[in-house]
Design a protein around this motif. Structure first.
Motif, PDB file in Angstrom:
ATOM      1  N   LEU A   1      35.513  38.590  37.095  1.00  5.69           N
ATOM      2  CA  LEU A   1      35.553  39.681  38.084  1.00  5.69           C
ATOM      3  C   LEU A   1      34.619  40.824  37.711  1.00  5.69           C
ATOM      4  O   LEU A   1      34.464  41.784  38.470  1.00  5.69           O
ATOM      5  N   ASN A   2      34.044  40.688  36.510  1.00  2.00           N
ATOM      6  CA  ASN A   2      33.120  41.714  36.052  1.00  2.00           C
ATOM      7  C   ASN A   2      33.781  43.097  35.959  1.00  2.00           C
ATOM      8  O   ASN A   2      33.236  44.093  36.443  1.00  2.00           O
ATOM      9  N   VAL A   3      34.989  43.107  35.424  1.00  2.00           N
ATOM     10  CA  VAL A   3      35.695  44.379  35.215  1.00  2.00           C
ATOM     11  C   VAL A   3      36.181  44.423  33.763  1.00  2.00           C
ATOM     12  O   VAL A   3      36.146  43.409  33.049  1.00  2.00           O
TER      13      VAL A   3
ATOM     14  N   ARG B   1      40.799  38.590  44.463  1.00  2.00           N
ATOM     15  CA  ARG B   1      40.322  37.483  43.605  1.00  2.00           C
ATOM     16  C   ARG B   1      41.146  37.418  42.324  1.00  2.00           C
ATOM     17  O   ARG B   1      41.417  36.347  41.794  1.00  2.00           O
ATOM     18  N   PHE B   2      41.535  38.584  41.868  1.00  4.82           N
ATOM     19  CA  PHE B   2      42.380  38.653  40.670  1.00  4.82           C
ATOM     20  C   PHE B   2      43.718  37.947  40.926  1.00  4.82           C
ATOM     21  O   PHE B   2      44.186  37.135  40.129  1.00  4.82           O
TER      22      PHE B   2
ATOM     23  N   THR C   1      40.858  47.696  33.235  1.00  5.64           N
ATOM     24  CA  THR C   1      41.064  47.608  34.695  1.00  5.64           C
ATOM     25  C   THR C   1      42.139  46.558  34.993  1.00  5.64           C
ATOM     26  O   THR C   1      43.032  46.780  35.822  1.00  5.64           O
TER      27      THR C   1
ATOM     28  N   GLU D   1      36.064  47.664  48.046  1.00  2.00           N
ATOM     29  CA  GLU D   1      35.483  46.764  47.041  1.00  2.00           C
ATOM     30  C   GLU D   1      36.538  46.372  46.007  1.00  2.00           C
ATOM     31  O   GLU D   1      36.660  45.213  45.612  1.00  2.00           O
ATOM     32  N   GLU D   2      37.316  47.362  45.621  1.00  2.00           N
ATOM     33  CA  GLU D   2      38.357  47.106  44.634  1.00  2.00           C
ATOM     34  C   GLU D   2      39.398  46.137  45.196  1.00  2.00           C
ATOM     35  O   GLU D   2      39.881  45.235  44.506  1.00  2.00           O
TER      36      GLU D   2
ATOM     37  N   ARG E   1      38.928  43.783  47.344  1.00  2.00           N
ATOM     38  CA  ARG E   1      38.415  42.410  47.345  1.00  2.00           C
ATOM     39  C   ARG E   1      38.488  41.803  45.942  1.00  2.00           C
ATOM     40  O   ARG E   1      38.864  40.655  45.765  1.00  2.00           O
ATOM     41  N   LYS E   2      38.149  42.611  44.949  1.00  2.00           N
ATOM     42  CA  LYS E   2      38.238  42.109  43.569  1.00  2.00           C
ATOM     43  C   LYS E   2      39.691  41.830  43.202  1.00  2.00           C
ATOM     44  O   LYS E   2      40.004  40.865  42.522  1.00  2.00           O
TER      45      LYS E   2
ATOM     46  N   TRP F   1      45.520  47.149  37.047  1.00  2.00           N
ATOM     47  CA  TRP F   1      45.864  46.366  38.246  1.00  2.00           C
ATOM     48  C   TRP F   1      47.240  45.733  38.101  1.00  2.00           C
ATOM     49  O   TRP F   1      48.022  45.724  39.039  1.00  2.00           O
TER      50      TRP F   1
END
Ligand code: BTN
Length: 338
Positions: free
Chosen positions: A34-36, A12-13, A40, A5-6, A8-9, A44
């Motif tokens: 990204l709803n983080v 997108r990032f 985070t 899941e991370e 995939r986010k 990243w």
């Protein structure tokens, strides 16, 4: 390691960073879609910098991507992709055990045909006949495709041969190198193995549920561990220059999709014909085949309908080999003298 899941986010990032490559974007602006949390995003950025991405950090202002490393980022692949099915959903990981294992998990969860799983590095890359596949970080291509062909399990090996033909076409087209295919699906350059295919499937007695076609290509490897020296090589070592992994993948998907559609619409004849045309092992080659429980020697006589290798033994008998390790007879230690 990044979890699914991370990952995939994170992709997108990266997409957001790419889309805003010339300007600084605040952590808040990046975090929101990204709803983080901003924390985070900060983590990243540091992890991506460790992976080779050049991201500038300006306190109180934000982040700016200034250099994209040679990574198999889905957003870079997507914009050049010309296929209808293969690669329509893309999964990219920095590190996995084996992309084939990830593909099995996804296929069992019902992921659609054509999904492409790629990794920069594999910690437990698997080869044919229980061997390991050397998967050095970001210099090779380690990918798996999920297929759901409407075929009987006994026809599965044709997909294997189709993948080898596509791989040979892709390497020749993008790298201008001459390839050979060693049965069933090793692609060789200058008689050295530069790529391999591990096809696995889940099937009922009379129907394939799904197939995982795992492809490993030694692209820009500068060297190999001692244990592989003399047996494995890379396109870089054979071609004398580095090649774009993304270009090879795009070509591979295009060629493989054409053959895959053709196979399902018109049967296996064209795949067999093309395999034979591209392989010096198809006919008249003196080979030794390790079948696991025994070794046979003989001369190749083409392919059987289901993609088996036909070998004429000295006794005159013809053996249809379904699975085994093929080497040129001259190279085998047990070649009869005189
Ligand atoms: C061979 O032995 O020739 C087959 C090698 C296949 C390697 C690829 S790399 C991507 C995919 N994931 C794996 O674990 N194996 C295949």
């Amino acid at each position: 390691m990044f979890q699914a899941e991370e990952t995939r986010k994170l992709d997108r990032f990266i997409q957001l960073l790419l889309a805003n490559a010339t300007v600084f974007v605040s952590g808040e602006k990046l975090a929101e879609p990204l709803n983080v949390s901003r924390m985070t995003i900060c983590n990243w950025v540091h992890r991506l910098r460790e992976q080779g991405m050049v991201i500038e950090i300006k306190p109180k202002t934000g982040y700016r991507l200034t250099q994209v490393p040679d990574l198999l980022l889905p957003q870079l692949i997507k914009r050049e992709l010309r296929t209808k099915v293969l690669g329509k959903s893309l999964y990219h990981y920095f590190q996995v055990g084996s992309t084939n294992d990830v593909a099995h998990q996804l296929a069992q969860q019902g992921v659609a045909e054509g999904a492409l799983i790629m990794a920069e590095q594999q910690t437990h890359g698997r080869g044919r006949l229980g061997r390991d596949w050397y998967s050095e970080k970001s210099v090779g291509i380690y990918l798996s495709l999920i297929l759901r062909p409407d075929l009987k399990p006994r026809h599965a090996s044709i997909i294997n041969l189709a993948a080898a033909v596509a791989l040979s076409q892709a390497i020749e087209n993008t790298c201008a190198l001459t390839t050979d295919i060693r049965w069933p699906n090793d692609v060789l350059v200058n008689n050295k193995k530069c790529s391999g295919i591990l096809t696995e499937m889940s099937a009922d007695l009379d129907q394939i549920k799904y197939m995982v076609v795992g492809i490993g290509i030694n692209v820009n490897h500068p060297s190999f561990p001692k244990s592989l020296e003399g047996r494995a090589s890379s396109l870089f070592l054979e071609g004398g220059r580095r090649f774009s992994r993304i270009e090879i993948i795009l070509a591979l998907l295009r060629f493989f999709e054409d053959l895959y559609f053709q196979l399902q619409e018109q049967g296996s004849d064209e795949v067999l014909k093309q395999w034979i045309r591209r392989s010096s092992f198809a006919r008249g080659k003196e080979v030794s085949v390790d079948l696991g429980d025994k070794k046979i020697h003989g001369t190749t006589m083409g392919l059987g309908k289901e993609g088996t290798l036909r070998v004429k033994l000295r006794s005159g008998l013809i053996e249809d080999v379904m699975s085994g390790d093929v080497v040129i007879w001259e190279r085998a230690n047990d070649r009869p003298r005189g």
